[in-house]
Design a protein around this motif. Structure first.
Motif, PDB file in Angstrom:
ATOM      1  N   THR A  79      43.162  27.353  22.539  1.00 12.72           N
ATOM      2  CA  THR A  79      42.278  27.640  23.670  1.00 12.72           C
ATOM      3  C   THR A  79      43.067  28.413  24.726  1.00 12.72           C
ATOM      4  O   THR A  79      44.296  28.484  24.653  1.00 12.72           O
ATOM      5  N   LEU A  81      43.867  27.393  27.482  1.00 10.28           N
ATOM      6  CA  LEU A  81      44.684  26.446  28.247  1.00 10.28           C
ATOM      7  C   LEU A  81      45.873  25.941  27.435  1.00 10.28           C
ATOM      8  O   LEU A  81      47.015  26.036  27.860  1.00 10.28           O
ATOM      9  N   TYR A  82      45.602  25.378  26.276  1.00 12.39           N
ATOM     10  CA  TYR A  82      46.657  24.915  25.367  1.00 12.39           C
ATOM     11  C   TYR A  82      46.026  24.616  24.014  1.00 12.39           C
ATOM     12  O   TYR A  82      44.801  24.607  23.877  1.00 12.39           O
ATOM     13  N   ALA A 122      39.819  20.690  26.683  1.00 14.47           N
ATOM     14  CA  ALA A 122      41.208  20.883  27.100  1.00 14.47           C
ATOM     15  C   ALA A 122      41.380  20.605  28.590  1.00 14.47           C
ATOM     16  O   ALA A 122      42.354  19.960  29.013  1.00 14.47           O
ATOM     17  N   LYS A 123      40.450  21.074  29.395  1.00 14.00           N
ATOM     18  CA  LYS A 123      40.560  20.863  30.842  1.00 14.00           C
ATOM     19  C   LYS A 123      40.377  19.397  31.204  1.00 14.00           C
ATOM     20  O   LYS A 123      41.122  18.845  32.020  1.00 14.00           O
ATOM     21  N   GLU A 126      43.533  17.451  30.301  1.00  9.65           N
ATOM     22  CA  GLU A 126      44.775  18.153  30.629  1.00  9.65           C
ATOM     23  C   GLU A 126      45.910  17.216  31.036  1.00  9.65           C
ATOM     24  O   GLU A 126      47.072  17.446  30.700  1.00  9.65           O
ATOM     25  N   SER A 127      45.590  16.147  31.741  1.00 14.27           N
ATOM     26  CA  SER A 127      46.636  15.220  32.204  1.00 14.27           C
ATOM     27  C   SER A 127      47.254  14.412  31.065  1.00 14.27           C
ATOM     28  O   SER A 127      48.306  13.797  31.236  1.00 14.27           O
ATOM     29  N   LYS A 129      47.446  15.856  27.694  1.00 13.40           N
ATOM     30  CA  LYS A 129      47.225  16.867  26.664  1.00 13.40           C
ATOM     31  C   LYS A 129      48.008  16.632  25.380  1.00 13.40           C
ATOM     32  O   LYS A 129      47.650  17.186  24.334  1.00 13.40           O
TER      33      LYS A 129
END
Length: 278
Positions: A79, A81-82, A122-123, A126-127, A129
């Protein structure tokens, strides 16, 4: 590894838990973010990354005919983000049932119903991940009997409070380009009729009754693209209710891409909801 862009459509169900209740799953759309992004936020804000460790994403097949469900052939979804890791242990358990087939890489890349949930996932996580995995499942045009069969299979995973289920679906696709133009004049303008039609279906989903939902679809033929993933979820819930689990489902938001006022207009409807286990 599969890389996705973020330019299409989405509907989902999310899960969360606290000391008082467990918010188990979300239903949300898979449309372009400019159309349904704010609606999606009502669902994904419910996710608790402190508890969630496995995320099942059930999306309908738009591009290939499937009579069963299919699993991805890759290990990682990339993605913006990661990277999201696919849970190979759960995939192995599902594969051993003989109820699944494999998506081709082309099918995986073409299908947006799962893809559009990945940046949200992903969002939201996120904390944490590095502490969760995903289980993407492409759902075909299942018969009612197969919805029951898959519902029973997934019910054991749904019962685990560390598992989150996201069910991807838009609601009514209305207009000539969708070959669907149901209109109840008693509701006023066309977009009001569409909303009334959608909310009839949403009310039935809130009743957690898979049979009534199937009957609604047979009567009105509402073009809910994720009707089969929703049917699987409702049957999984039904299995758990037989064992005494107390659940309730509530829709959190509803929107339309535009307001149809004449026969040349078209729109897609979006909804976000959450399942709670008390």
């Amino acid at each position: 590894m599969l890389m996705f862009n973020s330019s299409v459509n989405v509907m989902c169900i999310v899960q969360k838990c606290s000391t008082e209740l467990m918010l188990f799953n979300l239903i949300y759309s898979h449309a372009g973010y400019t159309y349904c992004g704010s609606c999606a936020a009502h669902a994904y804000k419910q996710v608790d990354p402190n508890i969630t460790r496995k995320i099942f994403i059930l999306g309908p097949s738009h591009h290939v005919p499937l009579s069963r469900c299919a699993l991805s052939s890759v290990d990682i979804y990339r993605t913006p983000l990661y990277d999201l890791r696919i849970d190979q242990k759960i995939y192995g358990e599902l594969w051993k049932t003989g109820m699944f087939e494999r998506m081709s890489l082309q099918t995986d890349e073409d299908e947006h119903s799962i893809e559009m949930h990945l940046p949200y996932t992903a969002k939201a996580m996120e904390s944490h991940k590095d502490e969760f995995t995903i289980i993407p499942v492409l759902v075909g045009a299942l018969s009612e009997a197969k919805e029951q069969e898959f519902g029973k299979l997934f019910s054991k995973y749904l019962a685990d409070p560390s598992n989150l289920f996201v069910v991807s679906s838009d609601f009514c696709h209305w207009g000539q380009r969708f070959r669907y133009s149901y209109y109840d004049e008693s509701q006023g303008e066309i977009y009001r009729s569409i909303e009334h039609l959608d909310k009839m279906g949403m009310n039935i989903i809130e009743q957690l009754d898979p049979v009534s939902f199937s009957n609604y679809l047979k009567k009105y033929h509402n073009t809910i693209c994720g009707r089969h993933p929703i049917g699987v979820l409702l049957n999984a819930i039904n299995e758990l209710q037989k064992n005494g689990m107390n659940m309730s489902f509530s829709f959190l938001n509803y929107a339309q891409s535009s307001q149809c006022r004449n026969w040349q207009d078209s729109s897609v409807s979006y909804a976000a909801g959450a399942l709670m286990v008390h």
